[in-house]
Enzyme design. Sequence first.
Site, mmCIF file in Angstrom:
data_model
loop_
_atom_site.group_PDB
_atom_site.id
_atom_site.type_symbol
_atom_site.label_atom_id
_atom_site.label_comp_id
_atom_site.label_asym_id
_atom_site.label_seq_id
_atom_site.Cartn_x
_atom_site.Cartn_y
_atom_site.Cartn_z
ATOM 1 C CG ASP A 39 43.095 26.876 36.272
ATOM 2 O OD1 ASP A 39 42.091 27.344 35.737
ATOM 3 O OD2 ASP A 39 43.205 26.659 37.494
ATOM 4 C CG ASP A 45 51.503 26.140 38.052
ATOM 5 O OD1 ASP A 45 52.217 26.952 37.466
ATOM 6 O OD2 ASP A 45 50.339 26.359 38.397
ATOM 7 C CD GLU A 68 45.380 24.768 41.010
ATOM 8 O OE1 GLU A 68 46.436 25.295 41.394
ATOM 9 O OE2 GLU A 68 44.541 25.369 40.330
ATOM 10 C CG ASP A 87 47.073 26.585 44.232
ATOM 11 O OD1 ASP A 87 47.978 26.143 43.503
ATOM 12 O OD2 ASP A 87 46.286 27.491 43.871
ATOM 13 C CG LEU A 89 53.739 28.556 41.652
ATOM 14 C CD1 LEU A 89 53.266 29.778 40.932
ATOM 15 C CD2 LEU A 89 54.421 28.963 42.972
ATOM 16 C CD GLU A 236 42.755 28.067 44.735
ATOM 17 O OE1 GLU A 236 43.724 28.495 44.090
ATOM 18 O OE2 GLU A 236 41.613 27.969 44.238
#
Length: 287
Positions: A39, A45, A68, A87, A89, A236
Amino acid sequence: MNEILNVIESSCIKISQLIKNSNSNELGSLANEYNISGDDVKKLDLMANEILKKDLSKIKIISCLGSEEDKNLVFLNNSGEYMVCFDPLDGSSNIDVNITTGTIFAIYKLENGVIKNGRNIVAAGYCLYGGSTQLIIANQEQVNMYQLINNQFQLIKDNLKIRNMGSIYAINEANKYIWDDYRYLKLVNNLIEKNYTTRWVGSLVADAHRTILKGGFFSYPSNKINPEGKIRLLYEAYPFAFIFEKVGGYSSNGKINLLDVDFPNDIHQKTTIILSSKFEFDIFSNL
Ligand code: AFP
């Protein structure tokens, strides 16, 4: 374990302040990097990741951290009994349009230094950075909801429970021609016939939070472009599966309860995810 939760709480307050007091155009700009899941990585992040890692690394009972944003686990203390995964953000593509993002976390009790599956979770939760900042924490007993008021998290609802049936389904329907499993299209058509409406924020925290509060069906199924799904298991899917079980809802990877999916040793493993109230889950299970 309360020590870990207290630190996560204070990290989330810092992240919330960062979001609320910064120019969203700048926070949302790309940091010219890709994270391990491929991503785009936005600046926020990376900042959120640094905040959580710095704060949690002071805790002696933590063996390792999984994020992440980091390729590998970060090992802290040999004698630590817990692994904390997050995670930092979630929903970062929503930062620059000022739409809800969040932090998702799970605290795992290690068994001989490893975990077997999602049932190693002893507490999990998420923080929503939306119109207000809210923190949801699930432990073995119950799920509580807090709101950041005057810079402190105050309990606004204890023992959250999901209703049996909702009126909303949340799925990225733009992928409907490439879903791997025909049951998702059948379910969507079935729910439309029952006058359900659709909502898709595109931040797991926001879509799952709404599903907890209003019931309904949330899923991100695997498809031709994401053959393993898009949502990551460790930081997640497992945490949300734990939270859904505690509020009386259901989770699945399309086949079995997400909590029972064996941990495959890749900390960035992706999965199909379903989070649902009972009525919609029963329909899906009978397709
Ligand atoms: P980002 O953090 O890159 O915005 O991804 C968010 C996410 O992993 C999850 O929170 C959403 O449910 C899902 O992606 C949305 O994916 P689509 O943009 O493909 O609908």
